[in-house]
Design a protein around this motif. Structure first.
Motif, PDB file in Angstrom:
ATOM      1  N   ALA A  10       0.833  -1.202   0.000  1.00  0.00           N
ATOM      2  CA  ALA A  10       0.000   0.000   0.000  1.00  0.00           C
ATOM      3  C   ALA A  10       0.872   1.258   0.000  1.00  0.00           C
ATOM      4  O   ALA A  10       0.511   2.281  -0.590  1.00  0.00           O
ATOM      5  N   ALA A  11       2.039   1.175   0.629  1.00  0.00           N
ATOM      6  CA  ALA A  11       2.955   2.324   0.659  1.00  0.00           C
ATOM      7  C   ALA A  11       3.441   2.653  -0.757  1.00  0.00           C
ATOM      8  O   ALA A  11       3.514   3.824  -1.157  1.00  0.00           O
ATOM      9  N   GLU A  12       3.752   1.603  -1.533  1.00  0.00           N
ATOM     10  CA  GLU A  12       4.201   1.835  -2.913  1.00  0.00           C
ATOM     11  C   GLU A  12       3.041   2.372  -3.752  1.00  0.00           C
ATOM     12  O   GLU A  12       3.237   3.236  -4.619  1.00  0.00           O
ATOM     13  N   THR A  13       1.843   1.860  -3.508  1.00  0.00           N
ATOM     14  CA  THR A  13       0.659   2.385  -4.202  1.00  0.00           C
ATOM     15  C   THR A  13       0.477   3.869  -3.886  1.00  0.00           C
ATOM     16  O   THR A  13       0.193   4.676  -4.771  1.00  0.00           O
ATOM     17  N   ARG A  14       0.698   4.251  -2.608  1.00  0.00           N
ATOM     18  CA  ARG A  14       0.550   5.651  -2.214  1.00  0.00           C
ATOM     19  C   ARG A  14       1.535   6.546  -2.985  1.00  0.00           C
ATOM     20  O   ARG A  14       1.178   7.603  -3.491  1.00  0.00           O
ATOM     21  N   LEU A  15       2.784   6.076  -3.094  1.00  0.00           N
ATOM     22  CA  LEU A  15       3.806   6.828  -3.829  1.00  0.00           C
ATOM     23  C   LEU A  15       3.399   7.023  -5.290  1.00  0.00           C
ATOM     24  O   LEU A  15       3.498   8.121  -5.847  1.00  0.00           O
ATOM     25  N   LEU A  16       2.932   5.924  -5.913  1.00  0.00           N
ATOM     26  CA  LEU A  16       2.521   5.960  -7.316  1.00  0.00           C
ATOM     27  C   LEU A  16       1.359   6.935  -7.516  1.00  0.00           C
ATOM     28  O   LEU A  16       1.363   7.767  -8.441  1.00  0.00           O
ATOM     29  N   LEU A  17       0.370   6.857  -6.631  1.00  0.00           N
ATOM     30  CA  LEU A  17      -0.793   7.752  -6.719  1.00  0.00           C
ATOM     31  C   LEU A  17      -0.379   9.204  -6.530  1.00  0.00           C
ATOM     32  O   LEU A  17      -0.861  10.101  -7.240  1.00  0.00           O
ATOM     33  N   ALA A  18       0.539   9.454  -5.577  1.00  0.00           N
ATOM     34  CA  ALA A  18       1.002  10.816  -5.304  1.00  0.00           C
ATOM     35  C   ALA A  18       1.729  11.377  -6.526  1.00  0.00           C
ATOM     36  O   ALA A  18       1.521  12.533  -6.919  1.00  0.00           O
ATOM     37  N   GLU A  19       2.550  10.526  -7.144  1.00  0.00           N
ATOM     38  CA  GLU A  19       3.275  10.944  -8.352  1.00  0.00           C
ATOM     39  C   GLU A  19       2.296  11.305  -9.472  1.00  0.00           C
ATOM     40  O   GLU A  19       2.393  12.372 -10.083  1.00  0.00           O
ATOM     41  N   ASP A  20       1.354  10.394  -9.749  1.00  0.00           N
ATOM     42  CA  ASP A  20       0.383  10.617 -10.834  1.00  0.00           C
ATOM     43  C   ASP A  20      -0.445  11.873 -10.568  1.00  0.00           C
ATOM     44  O   ASP A  20      -0.732  12.662 -11.470  1.00  0.00           O
ATOM     45  N   ASN A  21      -0.827  12.057  -9.311  1.00  0.00           N
ATOM     46  CA  ASN A  21      -1.680  13.183  -8.939  1.00  0.00           C
ATOM     47  C   ASN A  21      -0.947  14.513  -9.050  1.00  0.00           C
ATOM     48  O   ASN A  21      -1.572  15.560  -9.235  1.00  0.00           O
ATOM     49  N   ALA A  22       0.394  14.456  -8.935  1.00  0.00           N
ATOM     50  CA  ALA A  22       1.196  15.696  -8.937  1.00  0.00           C
ATOM     51  C   ALA A  22       1.531  16.167 -10.349  1.00  0.00           C
ATOM     52  O   ALA A  22       2.003  17.290 -10.542  1.00  0.00           O
ATOM     53  N   GLN A  23       1.266  15.307 -11.359  1.00  0.00           N
ATOM     54  CA  GLN A  23       1.575  15.704 -12.738  1.00  0.00           C
ATOM     55  C   GLN A  23       0.723  16.907 -13.136  1.00  0.00           C
ATOM     56  O   GLN A  23      -0.472  16.953 -12.817  1.00  0.00           O
ATOM     57  N   SER A  24       1.351  17.815 -13.855  1.00  0.00           N
ATOM     58  CA  SER A  24       0.651  19.037 -14.265  1.00  0.00           C
ATOM     59  C   SER A  24      -0.604  18.719 -15.084  1.00  0.00           C
ATOM     60  O   SER A  24      -0.531  18.042 -16.098  1.00  0.00           O
ATOM     61  N   GLY A  25      -1.738  19.202 -14.627  1.00  0.00           N
ATOM     62  CA  GLY A  25      -2.991  19.004 -15.355  1.00  0.00           C
ATOM     63  C   GLY A  25      -3.749  17.741 -14.972  1.00  0.00           C
ATOM     64  O   GLY A  25      -4.858  17.522 -15.456  1.00  0.00           O
ATOM     65  N   ALA A  26      -3.169  16.890 -14.112  1.00  0.00           N
ATOM     66  CA  ALA A  26      -3.848  15.647 -13.732  1.00  0.00           C
ATOM     67  C   ALA A  26      -5.133  15.955 -12.969  1.00  0.00           C
ATOM     68  O   ALA A  26      -5.192  16.877 -12.154  1.00  0.00           O
TER      69      ALA A  26
END
Lengths: 294, 294
Positions: free
Chosen positions: A43-59
């Motif tokens: 779940a920690a790795e999932t959190r990192l992935l989600l945070a990365e995707d969410n931080a992309q410009s325009g996401a």
């Protein structure tokens, strides 16, 4: 902004709060079989992935919530892309109920009506019939194909690019429907005989007896990638370079090229930008650069 | 061979016997609005048209019969085409009941299972949303676009080519997904500035500062017609000729070409094979031949 459909509510993603629930999707190899990366290990790795995707410009990403506000997946628009790109994922237990279609339809409506986007696009692996069916129900239609290799997979695959335009906006007609490069060659019939088997091409049209001008269609349909051969004396052009995206068929094309009776083959090289290339040079000097994901 | 569906029976066309009944479709301007020709003036003219179509090599045409064996339309495969082509027509009173989809699905099944065809294709005017919906329900997907002008109409229109492959047969992967011509130019940034507004193109990728290599995408999607500009010293190629199919946008493209700051425009000419062409020659000598139905 929250969105609601007949059966679902879409709540803006909070990676910290939602990672645990979404890990049932991102941590499942069967769900991730069509994804750009393998399943996450925790779940920690999932959190990192989600945070990365969410931080992309325009996401713009929403959790998909079914009855009792249970998080069953994620839907939204990717950030950091040139053409707005639709994305979705559903936990296995939520498959087969039309949730992906229902959620994505709400995102498209939001994107067109409130965000004012001109179009949305989805990239779907050509063998992923479930997601292609979702796109069909979303009125997204095929705009073309390309080849991709995910870094965790051994081989490239074909990707269908589907799109839907915002019909609330004035539609520009397509200015250029097709580009056909013209290759001047000394002997059109001989070049047809050389290229047809290598490219699995068919002759779309031919003029003259013996043939002076011919169109080669590189695929099984009336439309598609094509090139035109003209008798060299009819043209002032010099040797032409064409870049051909050959997807999954790199090795078999290379094999057919080295078995050809004429022309020169330069062996495959791997380019630093992640593609394999080989060059087939026609007797007239034209260079066909075949490339595929490395 | 007769075919049957849940609600319909399909009976091989007999132009003499069926002309009278089918004239309610072929003689109706509203039905014929999307057709390659205007409505027929009499049942006798309809009979001639049907006899002609039926006589084409490879044609397989059936009348569509609804309750009480009433003929409500025609469905089948066109003759004298390279890729098997689906055709259908329905009298206005039979619209809106899913008859076209039901009848065409039976024809496709017959074509795949009994005739053993590899694929079927349909050409649909881009603005004909009813027929596009029929194709969507038939699992036919867009394979590309082209431009056509019907001889009885003043202007050309865009046509969507949709297709479905026979999945009972082993599918060949697409060998070539895309062909991108490479134009060597002295000044890539200046050429981008020249071509972008004329072609309504966007820069798909650019390498170098100042730019040495750039990909121009001629359309609003991630995939589509494209060309690549490279700095001339990096390539041995001479001037290149490209044939660009510009559909309905011929005049506006010509206008933008003559207003461009550099390059040379040759005025439009009408070719004997039914197309209008104009040539835009880049400062580097490359010839862009724009063509549209005359």
């Amino acid at each position: 902004m929250k969105l609601a459909t007949a059966r679902l509510s879409l709540v803006p993603l909070d990676p910290d709060a939602d990672a645990e629930a979404l890990h049932t999707a991102y941590g499942d190899p069967e769900v991730m079989a069509w994804w750009t990366r393998p399943e996450t290990a925790s779940a920690a790795e999932t959190r990192l992935l989600l945070a990365e995707d969410n931080a992309q410009s325009g996401a713009m990403l929403w959790t998909i919530r079914a009855e009792n506000d249970t998080v069953v997946g994620l839907v939204g628009l990717l950030g950091a892309v040139e053409i707005p790109g639709l994305t979705w994922i559903l936990a296995k237990r939520a498959w087969g109920r039309g949730y992906a279609t229902e959620a994505a339809a709400a995102v498209i409506e939001h994107a067109f009506v409130h965000v004012g986007l001109d179009r949305v696009e989805a990239w779907v692996q050509a063998s992923n019939t479930r997601s292609l069916a979702v796109c069909r129900r979303l009125d997204m239609t095929c705009r073309g194909m390309l080849a991709q290799r995910y870094t965790h997979q051994a081989h490239p695959h074909e990707v269908v690019v589907l799109g839907r335009t915002n019909t609330r906006k004035r539609q520009e007609p397509s200015p250029v429907l097709h580009v056909e490069p013209v290759l001047p060659v000394a002997d059109v019939p001989a070049t047809l005989e050389l290229l047809q088997p290598i490219l699995s091409a068919r002759v779309g049209f031919a003029v003259g007896e013996p043939i002076e001008v011919a169109g080669l269609v590189l695929g099984p349909w009336s439309v598609g990638p094509s090139l035109r051969l003209v008798t060299a004396s009819q043209s002032q052009s010099g040797p032409v370079t064409l870049a051909l995206d050959v997807g999954t068929e790199f090795d078999s094309l290379y094999q057919r090229a080295i078995e050809a009776e004429s022309g020169q083959v330069e062996p495959p090289v791997e380019q630093p930008w992640g593609v394999r290339e080989f060059v087939f040079q026609l007797p007239d000097g034209h260079r066909l650069e075949f490339s595929a994901p490395a």
